[in-house]
Design a protein around this motif. Structure first.
Motif, mmCIF file in Angstrom:
data_model
loop_
_atom_site.group_PDB
_atom_site.id
_atom_site.type_symbol
_atom_site.label_atom_id
_atom_site.label_comp_id
_atom_site.label_asym_id
_atom_site.label_seq_id
_atom_site.Cartn_x
_atom_site.Cartn_y
_atom_site.Cartn_z
ATOM 1 N N LYS A 1 38.636 59.066 15.877
ATOM 2 C CA LYS A 1 38.522 58.607 17.260
ATOM 3 C C LYS A 1 39.170 59.631 18.199
ATOM 4 O O LYS A 1 40.366 59.890 18.100
ATOM 5 C CB LYS A 1 39.261 57.263 17.374
ATOM 6 C CG LYS A 1 38.838 56.445 18.552
ATOM 7 C CD LYS A 1 39.389 55.057 18.487
ATOM 8 C CE LYS A 1 40.902 55.038 18.496
ATOM 9 N NZ LYS A 1 41.469 53.720 18.387
ATOM 10 N N GLN B 1 38.739 50.655 3.183
ATOM 11 C CA GLN B 1 39.548 49.463 3.415
ATOM 12 C C GLN B 1 39.711 49.303 4.927
ATOM 13 O O GLN B 1 39.453 50.249 5.667
ATOM 14 C CB GLN B 1 40.938 49.629 2.764
ATOM 15 C CG GLN B 1 40.906 49.856 1.261
ATOM 16 C CD GLN B 1 40.590 48.588 0.478
ATOM 17 O OE1 GLN B 1 40.211 47.576 1.050
ATOM 18 N NE2 GLN B 1 40.710 48.644 -0.836
ATOM 19 N N PRO B 2 40.139 48.119 5.408
ATOM 20 C CA PRO B 2 40.215 47.948 6.868
ATOM 21 C C PRO B 2 41.063 49.020 7.570
ATOM 22 O O PRO B 2 40.727 49.459 8.651
ATOM 23 C CB PRO B 2 40.857 46.559 7.021
ATOM 24 C CG PRO B 2 40.471 45.834 5.790
ATOM 25 C CD PRO B 2 40.442 46.863 4.695
ATOM 26 N N MET B 3 42.155 49.447 6.947
ATOM 27 C CA MET B 3 43.041 50.396 7.624
ATOM 28 C C MET B 3 42.922 51.825 7.114
ATOM 29 O O MET B 3 43.631 52.706 7.610
ATOM 30 C CB MET B 3 44.500 49.931 7.507
ATOM 31 C CG MET B 3 44.850 48.845 8.526
ATOM 32 S SD MET B 3 46.486 48.180 8.249
ATOM 33 C CE MET B 3 47.502 49.502 8.853
ATOM 34 N N SER C 1 43.725 54.148 9.972
ATOM 35 C CA SER C 1 43.600 53.415 11.221
ATOM 36 C C SER C 1 42.716 54.157 12.228
ATOM 37 O O SER C 1 42.999 54.119 13.430
ATOM 38 C CB SER C 1 44.995 53.150 11.805
ATOM 39 O OG SER C 1 44.965 52.098 12.730
ATOM 40 N N SER D 1 42.642 56.858 13.291
ATOM 41 C CA SER D 1 43.327 57.760 14.205
ATOM 42 C C SER D 1 44.022 58.945 13.549
ATOM 43 O O SER D 1 44.351 59.922 14.222
ATOM 44 C CB SER D 1 44.396 56.984 14.995
ATOM 45 O OG SER D 1 43.792 55.959 15.722
ATOM 46 N N VAL E 1 52.538 54.086 2.539
ATOM 47 C CA VAL E 1 51.344 54.049 3.384
ATOM 48 C C VAL E 1 50.111 53.777 2.513
ATOM 49 O O VAL E 1 49.275 52.939 2.840
ATOM 50 C CB VAL E 1 51.174 55.392 4.141
ATOM 51 C CG1 VAL E 1 49.826 55.457 4.840
ATOM 52 C CG2 VAL E 1 52.306 55.588 5.139
ATOM 53 N N ARG F 1 50.029 50.246 1.144
ATOM 54 C CA ARG F 1 49.732 49.266 2.181
ATOM 55 C C ARG F 1 48.272 49.332 2.652
ATOM 56 O O ARG F 1 47.633 48.315 2.881
ATOM 57 C CB ARG F 1 50.685 49.512 3.357
ATOM 58 C CG ARG F 1 50.691 48.436 4.407
ATOM 59 C CD ARG F 1 51.343 47.192 3.872
ATOM 60 N NE ARG F 1 50.693 46.001 4.386
ATOM 61 C CZ ARG F 1 51.321 44.986 4.968
ATOM 62 N NH1 ARG F 1 52.622 45.000 5.088
ATOM 63 N NH2 ARG F 1 50.674 43.948 5.397
ATOM 64 N N PHE G 1 40.297 47.118 16.480
ATOM 65 C CA PHE G 1 41.621 46.798 15.916
ATOM 66 C C PHE G 1 41.603 45.456 15.169
ATOM 67 O O PHE G 1 42.323 45.283 14.188
ATOM 68 C CB PHE G 1 42.698 46.847 17.014
ATOM 69 C CG PHE G 1 42.890 48.246 17.532
ATOM 70 C CD1 PHE G 1 43.427 49.235 16.717
ATOM 71 C CD2 PHE G 1 42.481 48.610 18.804
ATOM 72 C CE1 PHE G 1 43.566 50.542 17.164
ATOM 73 C CE2 PHE G 1 42.618 49.912 19.262
ATOM 74 C CZ PHE G 1 43.157 50.881 18.438
ATOM 75 N N GLN H 1 40.664 46.205 11.737
ATOM 76 C CA GLN H 1 41.741 46.814 10.930
ATOM 77 C C GLN H 1 42.795 45.792 10.513
ATOM 78 O O GLN H 1 43.460 45.939 9.493
ATOM 79 C CB GLN H 1 42.412 47.935 11.722
ATOM 80 C CG GLN H 1 41.519 49.150 11.896
ATOM 81 C CD GLN H 1 42.196 50.248 12.683
ATOM 82 O OE1 GLN H 1 43.403 50.422 12.602
ATOM 83 N NE2 GLN H 1 41.425 50.993 13.447
ATOM 84 N N PHE I 1 54.487 49.012 8.696
ATOM 85 C CA PHE I 1 53.185 49.676 8.618
ATOM 86 C C PHE I 1 52.050 48.733 9.016
ATOM 87 O O PHE I 1 51.009 49.170 9.511
ATOM 88 C CB PHE I 1 52.939 50.256 7.220
ATOM 89 C CG PHE I 1 51.832 51.267 7.237
ATOM 90 C CD1 PHE I 1 52.076 52.571 7.648
ATOM 91 C CD2 PHE I 1 50.537 50.914 6.921
ATOM 92 C CE1 PHE I 1 51.050 53.491 7.732
ATOM 93 C CE2 PHE I 1 49.500 51.835 6.992
ATOM 94 C CZ PHE I 1 49.759 53.123 7.399
ATOM 95 N N ALA I 2 52.276 47.436 8.827
ATOM 96 C CA ALA I 2 51.251 46.472 9.231
ATOM 97 C C ALA I 2 51.041 46.477 10.749
ATOM 98 O O ALA I 2 50.048 45.955 11.257
ATOM 99 C CB ALA I 2 51.633 45.068 8.759
ATOM 100 N N VAL J 1 50.649 49.146 12.491
ATOM 101 C CA VAL J 1 49.963 50.374 12.911
ATOM 102 C C VAL J 1 48.792 50.086 13.862
ATOM 103 O O VAL J 1 48.699 50.702 14.922
ATOM 104 C CB VAL J 1 49.535 51.217 11.682
ATOM 105 C CG1 VAL J 1 48.464 52.225 12.032
ATOM 106 C CG2 VAL J 1 50.749 51.935 11.117
ATOM 107 N N PRO J 2 47.898 49.135 13.533
ATOM 108 C CA PRO J 2 46.808 48.881 14.493
ATOM 109 C C PRO J 2 47.338 48.417 15.863
ATOM 110 O O PRO J 2 46.811 48.821 16.897
ATOM 111 C CB PRO J 2 45.992 47.769 13.822
ATOM 112 C CG PRO J 2 46.322 47.873 12.370
ATOM 113 C CD PRO J 2 47.754 48.320 12.320
ATOM 114 N N PHE K 1 48.935 51.626 17.486
ATOM 115 C CA PHE K 1 47.881 52.561 17.909
ATOM 116 C C PHE K 1 47.033 51.943 19.029
ATOM 117 O O PHE K 1 46.577 52.635 19.922
ATOM 118 C CB PHE K 1 46.981 52.941 16.725
ATOM 119 C CG PHE K 1 47.611 53.915 15.765
ATOM 120 C CD1 PHE K 1 48.900 54.379 15.942
ATOM 121 C CD2 PHE K 1 46.890 54.394 14.677
ATOM 122 C CE1 PHE K 1 49.470 55.275 15.055
ATOM 123 C CE2 PHE K 1 47.444 55.308 13.781
ATOM 124 C CZ PHE K 1 48.741 55.739 13.969
#
Lengths: 251, 138
Positions: free
Chosen positions: A19, A59-61, A85, A87, A233, A236, B21, B24, B106-107, B109-110, B113
């Motif tokens: 992005k 995965q979602p992230m 993410s 990004s 990271v 997760r 988001f 995510q 870390f959860a 992050v979305p 960001f």
């Protein structure tokens, strides 16, 4: 048919869309240098099947993939190319000698976003280079001209004391956000140097030294496995199962 | 004067409505973190509830992690003048340890960001962050 891998099957743009920025060509710039080593595909480490992360992981992230290789000298060489993410483009090469060799570990990290770049570059000594000064001379001092050429990339070091303790004398660590092309060139120079070291490396003959090398190497791998924040990271973002495979793959 | 609670609530409102988001965060659940600001009241809890970021007042007793920090640290992360992962450098963990912090923070992050994106694109949110940062001397 040869089992030597000649193609990693993707480039910096083919797996995912970032992005707001275009990642630098980390995989396609570094792979040609390493494939010279006639790498073979590694599909299992410590009983852990790596093939689920060698395909496209989504995965979602996080989305991306991993590659793992070995040769008669390299225990494991892992490539990561992951978008976190949407990004952060995360790339890395981590390579370790097998138990018959003592050449340094290759530690290359590339973490790029719209506003930032973070790099880690090292040919990390497997032994104490004060105690074994000849090791520094044999395996490390040869990179000094490259280090001197690119030392403007060096900045504030890692906040992790265990990691600082592990670093080699030609370690480069920082976030040179405005010098992306230059940072990638530096990574390529270190990779070229490591490839030369691997080519030249001879098996260790002294059994006592060999035991020391392997004990210390396993300690380094264990510390990375247990403490590297990248591990958290990956666990997760990929989930415990795939996350564990990805961590085992590079440590 | 705006509080960090108001800013974080606004950030959550924007991020929770954003399809990118939301996608995510879809699997995120049960990460609870409290934020004890040295120079801002009240304390704030952020928690992931079935893929939605919930921001509420106070230090939730079920938090896995509690962080003590200056308001400016989080504001710097939101306006991207501080790298998000460097937040730990300026943060004292008052509940949980670094391993738990890495896992649970870390959860966010979305959320983080997302707030960075909205700082760049949403005038009202940018004004809120900038105004509070100015008050903090930033």
């Amino acid at each position: 048919m040869s089992d030597i891998i000649t193609d990693i099957g993707f480039d910096s743009k083919s797996l995912w869309q970032t992005k707001g920025f275009e990642p630098n060509p980390f995989p396609e710039s570094t792979w040609p240098l390493l494939k010279e080593l006639n790498l073979k595909k590694l599909t299992q480490i410590e009983g852990e099947d790596l093939t689920p992360i060698q395909g496209m992981v989504k995965q979602p992230m996080a989305e991306g993939t991993f590659r793992h290789f070995y040769t008669e000298k390299i225990e494991k060489l892992a490539l990561m190319w992951l978008l976190i993410s949407k990004s952060i483009a995360g790339g890395s090469w981590v390579g370790w000698p097998n138990d018959d060799y003592d050449f340094p570990a290759l530690i290359i990290a590339w973490e790029e976003s719209k506003k930032r770049l973070h790099i880690i570059i090292d040919v990390m000594p497997i032994v104490d280079v004060v105690e074994y000064e000849w090791y520094r001379e044999k395996y490390q001092d040869g990179i000094e001209p490259v280090y001197n050429e690119y030392k403007d990339l060096i900045g504030v070091n890692s906040t992790y004391r265990w990691f600082r303790a592990m670093q080699g004398p030609y370690h480069i660590f920082d976030s040179p956000s405005e010098k992306r092309e230059r940072a990638l060139k530096c990574e390529m120079e270190y990779i070229k140097y490591w490839v030369e070291l691997v080519w030249k490396a001879e098996p260790v003959k002294d059994e006592q030294y060999r035991q020391y090398v392997n004990r210390r190497k396993r300690l380094m791998m264990t510390q990375l496995r247990q403490r590297d924040p990248l591990g958290s990271v990956l666990m997760r973002t990929l989930g415990p199962e795939l996350g564990k495979k990805s961590v085992v793959g590079y440590t | 004067m705006l509080s960090m609670l108001e800013i974080m609530k606004k950030g959550a409102e924007l991020v929770n409505k954003d399809e990118e988001f939301k996608a995510q965060m879809v699997e995120l659940e049960g990460d609870i973190i409290f934020w004890r600001f040295e120079d801002d009241q009240p304390a704030v809890t952020s928690r992931l509830d079935k893929g939605v970021i919930v921001v509420e007042e106070g230090e939730h007793p079920g938090s896995q992690v509690g962080m003590k920090l200056k308001a400016k640290v989080l504001l710097d992360v939101i306006d991207n003048s501080l790298e998000a992962k460097m937040m730990y450098t300026y943060t004292e963990l008052v509940k949980g340890d670094m391993e738990l912090a890495r896992h649970h923070v870390f959860a966010l992050v979305p959320y983080i960001f997302g707030m960075q994106d909205y700082y760049d694109s949403h005038e009202e949110f940018q004004k809120m962050v900038s105004a509070r940062k100015k008050e903090c001397g930033g």
